[in-house]
Design an enzyme around this catalytic site. Structure first.
Site: not given
Length: 240
Positions: A147, A88, A83, A141, A14, A180, A86
């Site tokens: 995050y 997770d 910037a 999430q 992105i 994305i 992750t």
């Protein structure tokens, strides 16, 4: 003279799309990156956009890096805090280092970068700041408490700083992308990604250029009446 736009994480995904779009719109763009020198050099050679390496989670590094950008290109009028990383894992598997790295890079960087540019924007009575949040900062999430917390914090940070900057013609807005088609999303297992796409009403992943178009709209000189807003670009997946 062209306005200087600084994009963090500006050489890939992105961030790359944002950097290129702003260059095409006539800005003098500086692209920050964290550590992949080969990719950064390739980006610079391909686009002609100068690149600057520093860790956005490090306050002193941000001060020094912005000083270098301003010495070479001029005062930063447009700042895009893109910037992000992750790390997770569900809470019972997440260690403190995973938590802190995401908070420092994704949220702490917004403070570091804005603190180092806000005084100049106030003096010149012009500034445009766009902070890149996330659909997962709006809706949460599974497996992303770090995050989601950081991105949710960005949305609150945006609204508060917008109130402070308004009288100085400094607008502060956020963009909340959905899923994305970038390297980060490509790393998601195929079966999981398929289920994600099934939940997106438009039936596809977003494109980085679609996020860049939103940024270009918000940073324009004639966008001065838009501040404290979050622009959700998610294909209808989360309407907030």
């Amino acid at each position: 003279m062209a306005r200087v736009a600084l994009v963090t994480g500006g050489t890939r995904g992105i961030g790359r799309a944002i950097s290129v779009r702003l260059r095409d719109d006539g800005y003098s763009v500086a692209a920050n990156y964290a550590g992949n020198d080969a990719r950064a050099r390739a980006f610079r050679d391909e686009t002609g956009i100068p690149v600057f390496r520093w860790d956005v989670s490090d306050h002193e590094a941000c001060v020094a890096g912005i000083g270098q950008v301003e010495a070479e290109l001029g005062p930063v009028d447009v700042l895009v805090n893109n910037a992000g990383i992750t790390r997770d894992g569900t809470m019972h598997r997440m260690d403190q280092a995973m938590w802190q790295a995401v908070i420092d890079t994704n949220l702490g960087s917004c403070f570091n970068m804005c603190r180092a540019t806000i005084e100049g924007m106030r003096e010149r009575r012009f500034g445009r700041v766009v902070n890149v949040g996330s659909i997962n900062g709006q809706g949460g999430q599974y497996g992303q408490v770090n995050y989601a917390a950081a991105k949710s914090g960005i949305h609150g940070f945006t609204k508060a700083l917008a109130q402070e900057g308004a009288r100085y013609n400094i607008t502060v807005n956020a963009i909340a992308p959905g899923y994305i088609d970038t390297d980060m999303v490509a790393a998601v297992p195929a079966n999981v990604l398929e289920k994600i796409v099934e939940r997106i009403p438009v039936g596809r992943l977003g494109k980085a250029d679609e996020i860049a178009r939103g940024v270009a709209f918000l940073v324009a000189d004639d966008a001065g009446f838009i501040t404290g807003s979050t622009l959700s670009i998610n294909g209808g997946q989360h309407m907030y």
